[in-house]
Design an enzyme around this catalytic site. Structure first.
Site, PDB file in Angstrom:
ATOM      1  N   GLY A  28       2.216 -16.813   1.938  1.00 55.86           N
ATOM      2  CA  GLY A  28       3.319 -16.952   2.881  1.00 55.86           C
ATOM      3  C   GLY A  28       3.196 -18.179   3.776  1.00 55.86           C
ATOM      4  CG  HIS A  29       5.989 -18.323   6.876  1.00 55.22           C
ATOM      5  ND1 HIS A  29       5.598 -18.226   8.183  1.00 55.22           N
ATOM      6  CD2 HIS A  29       6.563 -17.139   6.576  1.00 55.22           C
ATOM      7  CE1 HIS A  29       5.939 -17.053   8.652  1.00 55.22           C
ATOM      8  NE2 HIS A  29       6.519 -16.356   7.698  1.00 55.22           N
TER       9      HIS A  29
END
Lengths: 314, 314, 314
Positions: free
Chosen positions: C220-221
């Protein structure tokens, strides 16, 4: 992996800089990790505890990091770092060949096979007849695909094995075992979208005839899947597993490496399989157990408060 | 799936080699599996236990493997293998059309929509306005995409349903139900990278307006997802599920086929949903249960040793 | 994210239509979410309970929805909807640039790096030396890749963060926080096939030197992964997690956002990690606990029927 033509063991010894012990007249016919060796193969061993297994294996030529007694009729190639020597041989006998185009001229594609746009087909790939390869599929070099195979978009066949030797004394501690195996897809297989099927380290990853894979399934290096299996979406199977015929794995199941799932076994959704399962039964949970027993166990868990009440009342 | 123009039932009968029983004046307007039939449709049934459901469904024309009494105003098409006859009709009325280029000339792409390189857009695809289709996306034939939709790289829309009939007497036992449904993405949807959304067997797989999907999500054939849902990475939803509006599914959740998750339900990470869930609640675990109860259960499990000590002391 | 050149706070205020409070001589040097701010940055806050954290953060310029007291030497930009103003700035200072070709002219690719067919390399991407980028890989704009990196087919680097603000009063309730961060892959990393690594919301998603990823892994980011980690297939790691050096995650592990997994921790297959884990230990289960304890717990569950029998006999 077999060589295109036999190579003198003396040439191998010179190339990797090893001391040759034993039969210097031998010709090497292939290169294999210990799990896959057949007579004529070169293999390697670098841990003392595996020496015996390696020396007594079918391998004819063993790269080894200690000068031990050579078994009759074999040859030892003695040097300090057998792992690196093996990798050097892989890179020499199955070198990576950069692609000059999206569908290699050395690929052989059978009659009636449709290749949709944006597909990559690597060098020396063989695809049978009446297949349908959907867009954005990637087929790495040396893969072999049978007849009547359907491969959905975005699937990747033949990426490298995830296999590293730990080198605690280096800055980059994971040292890659370059893989030289293949992916083999037998006739009448269908593979869903977004799957990844890795090549074997030195042998073949095989999907048996008539097996159907849903989307986003991962199959590790050297795993062999039998005929007429049904594998639902997001299943992951690690390397060198053996899934026998007629096995059904439901969605998001995880399967460990180096195990066997017996013929006709069914593993229910999200289960985890850490070790071998007998065929013909239905399994469930993590670790996967016979489903009826596992359900009984879940029932017992729900009864803990009742047991506690009973205990308090005594 | 609806035909472009109605087809006489007599023509259908002749094409599949069936005996026509009942109203021979009928015109067929579409082709659907039993879960999706509407008046005018052809459907099929090949198990005696489903005869009634099929004959009493909205289907106007039923392909069936036994000459039973024909309901008033309908037609039966009697032959030995209705499944194969149905597949033959799918292949005739929605034949696979190999692509001649990466973005089909028959695709309609709205104003302001950006299509990045290496995207495949199949025949008869419709994409609305102001969409952004990132690289290496694959959109199979007949998909319909609304306005303001973002699709990230590597995602695949419209791969075939994972749906097979078991033929125990054949060498290749899984016989494919060729799918003719579509994928429909409504306005303002965002789909992450590496997702796969399959087409319906005969109806539509729908992602409702404003729903946001993270990466590597699998949505099975014919599943309908409502508006303003939030679905985190690596979730898998099997076929013909119904996810109502405002549902939130966290990472790696697995959802079974043929169920409903009610409006506003929240399913926590890694949970497994085997059957329908009421809306408005938070769920957790496998099988997914109301989260507060499941947490209490996990607490009870930790108390087993204490219970045992107590029992021993009595 | 840092600007190419400093921008006057007065220009920022005018562009987003905000009332400027405090030091009007400031120059903004970047744009960052609160978790990533450094001096010179613009950040935003729209919940009263986060006002203090934001005003006392390193951010020099704060977009805020209430006229509060401005800390010494800073500037406030006061307007009704800070979130939308922030998104407006992202779109101005890091606008999406549609690709004109599959490998952007603004990409810099080092000597000895091989880019296979059907790869997309976006604008301003930098790739080091001696890398191998396999077919159908997508590298979004601004990604930075070191030397000796291998990226397998179908992998996507730099898709948008999955990050939305809920707008209960709108028809489309999830409002996207447009991301302007990057993906950074350090030297000697190998990434398997079909992985997705999202860009940070405003900072960087980083894969540390020598780390090896198997297939179908989602990162994820803004997640930061240390050096020499080993991550097996189908692992999912949510946003802003911190995985320290030498961590091993086995297959299908799920990791929550905003947590830390300490140096050298090992998490066994299919485990779920909801909160931070201390380094140097082996974990297992959901929620992941020290493996030896979890195994003991599984043993206790199997003993419930025995406990019940004992209770009944009392």
């Amino acid at each position: 992996m077999k060589f295109e033509a036999p190579v003198a063991v003396t040439e191998i010894a010179a190339f990797i800089g090893a001391e040759l012990v034993g039969n210097s007249q031998l010709m090497a016919t292939g290169l294999n990790e210990i799990h896959k060796v057949t007579p004529g193969d070169i293999s390697f061993v670098d841990f003392e505890k595996y020496y015996n297994a390696s020396l007594q294996s079918a391998a004819t030529i063993i790269i080894i990091n200690k000068k031990v007694e050579c078994p009759e009729g074999k040859a030892l190639l003695v040097l300090e770092d057998p792992f690196s020597a093996y990798v050097k041989l892989v890179n020499r006998f199955r070198p990576f060949e950069p692609a000059s185009k999206a569908v290699s001229d050395s690929a052989v594609i059978g009659e009636g096979t449709i290749v949709q746009p944006n597909v990559f087909i690597g060098n020396h790939v063989r695809i049978g007849r009446n297949c349908l390869i959907h867009p954005n599929v990637t087929i790495y070099d040396h893969a072999v695909i049978g007849d009547n195979v359907i491969i959905h978009a975005g699937t990747v066949l033949g990426a490298d094995a995830f296999y590293f030797k730990k080198r605690a004394d280096r800055e980059v501690i994971y040292d890659k075992l370059v893989s030289c195996g293949r992916v083999i897809i037998e006739d009448d297989v269908e593979i869903g979208a977004g799957c990844t099927i890795d090549k074997g380290v030195s042998g073949d990853t095989i999907i048996g005839r008539g097996t159907k894979l849903d989307n986003m399934i991962h199959i590790g290096h050297g795993t062999v899947i039998g005929k007429n299996c049904l594998i639902a979406a997001q299943v992951g199977i690690a390397g060198k597993a053996h899934i026998e015929d007629n096995v059904i794995l439901w969605g998001q199941v995880g399967v460990n490496k180096d195990l066997t799932i017996g013929k006709g076994a069914v593993v229910l959704a999200q289960s985890g399989v850490p070790s071998s399962l007998e065929g013909g039964k239905v399994y469930f949970g993590y670790p996967a157990e016979v489903a009826s027993e596992k359900r009984r166990e879940l029932g017992w868990v729900k009864r803990i408060p009742e047991i506690w009440d009973k205990v308090k009342s005594l």
